[in-house]
Design a protein around this motif. Structure first.
Motif, short mmCIF file in Angstrom:
data_model
loop_
_atom_site.label_atom_id
_atom_site.label_comp_id
_atom_site.label_asym_id
_atom_site.label_seq_id
_atom_site.Cartn_x
_atom_site.Cartn_y
_atom_site.Cartn_z
N ARG A 47 0.83 -1.21 0.00
CA ARG A 47 0.00 0.00 0.00
C ARG A 47 0.86 1.25 0.00
O ARG A 47 0.49 2.26 -0.59
N GLN A 106 -13.77 -0.31 -16.06
CA GLN A 106 -12.52 -0.60 -15.38
C GLN A 106 -12.72 -0.50 -13.88
O GLN A 106 -13.30 0.46 -13.38
N LEU A 146 -1.82 2.96 -9.62
CA LEU A 146 -3.10 2.27 -9.60
C LEU A 146 -3.11 1.15 -10.63
O LEU A 146 -2.64 1.31 -11.75
N PHE A 188 -10.79 -0.38 -10.26
CA PHE A 188 -9.50 0.02 -9.75
C PHE A 188 -9.20 -0.59 -8.38
O PHE A 188 -10.09 -0.75 -7.55
N GLY A 189 -7.92 -0.86 -8.16
CA GLY A 189 -7.44 -1.20 -6.84
C GLY A 189 -7.22 0.07 -6.04
O GLY A 189 -7.38 1.18 -6.54
N ALA A 190 -6.82 -0.10 -4.78
CA ALA A 190 -6.61 1.04 -3.89
C ALA A 190 -5.30 1.77 -4.17
O ALA A 190 -5.11 2.90 -3.73
#
Lengths: 114, 111
Positions: free
Chosen positions: B9, B100, B91, B102-104
């Motif tokens: 992250r 689409q 991202l 998206f991840g974090a």
């Protein structure tokens, strides 16, 4: 070359008010126009989208207005709530086939005061 | 349905060091994207994969950035060597040919 221009950069609205974010595009090959909502620490999430053959699309409190001749579109958030506070991005998608390339605007930071 | 997973992250490195980011897309999504989001700007596409083949890498700084998607599932994005201007959120997104997801993201700070 900025293909999608977004304004304003930031916006402060009182609870219950209407939030309006505007975008203009240059690339006439775009065939789909999504709006994404992004909260801090999260990735963008699709909010609502429109195709250029439609002038308006409404989903709950969120409405997109589209003006193809002017190459402009806007997001209206009715009865704005503090939970709507986020960054909003307009985008254009073009290319068709398997190349759904997203071109984003620079974003609008919306703050809804209670 | 599990979303797009990214790790780490957060990452802090010094300039000229190398760094790698990992992405696991939504199961069954053939298309995978890597974006760079600089503070105060919209995401900018770096590279797009269709299965394990590159569809578009026109905005990837290939002298320092590389990406691969072996076996058409997970993907890694690498920067070597990193520069100060690479500080951004990276991202990953995936799609089944339309929307689409998206991840974090991974927030990279280059000192």
């Amino acid at each position: 070359q900025q293909q999608v221009k977004q304004s304003p950069q930031s916006l402060i609205v009182q609870k219950g008010g209407i939030s309006i974010i505007n975008c203009a595009y240059e690339n006439t090959a775009f065939d789909y126009f999504p709006w994404y909502q992004q909260f801090p620490g999260k990735g963008p999430a699709l909010l609502i989208a429109i195709r250029p053959d439609v002038s308006e699309k409404k989903e709950g409190r969120f409405t997109i207005s589209f003006n193809k001749s002017a190459k402009q579109f806007s997001l209206h958030i009715m009865d704005s709530q503090p939970g709507d506070s986020a960054t909003y991005f307009c985008a254009g998608i073009g290319g068709g086939g398997s190349n759904y390339k997203l071109t984003f605007g620079k974003g609008t930071l919306l703050t809804v005061n209670p | 349905e599990a979303g797009v997973a990214q790790s780490p992250r957060y990452k802090i490195i010094e300039k000229r060091q190398s760094v790698a980011f990992w992405c696991n897309p939504i199961s069954g999504h053939a298309t995978l994207y890597w974006y760079q989001q600089i503070l105060g700007q919209g995401p900018k596409l770096l590279i797009q994969f269709q299965n394990n083949g590159v569809v578009d890498d026109s905005q990837l700084p290939k002298d320092r950035f590389s990406a691969e998607r072996l076996k058409g599932v997970d993907s890694t994005l690498k920067i070597q060597p990193a520069k100060l201007e690479d500080s951004a959120v990276y991202l990953c997104a995936s799609s089944a040919g339309g929307i689409q997801y998206f991840g974090a993201g991974t927030r990279l700070s280059v000192l």
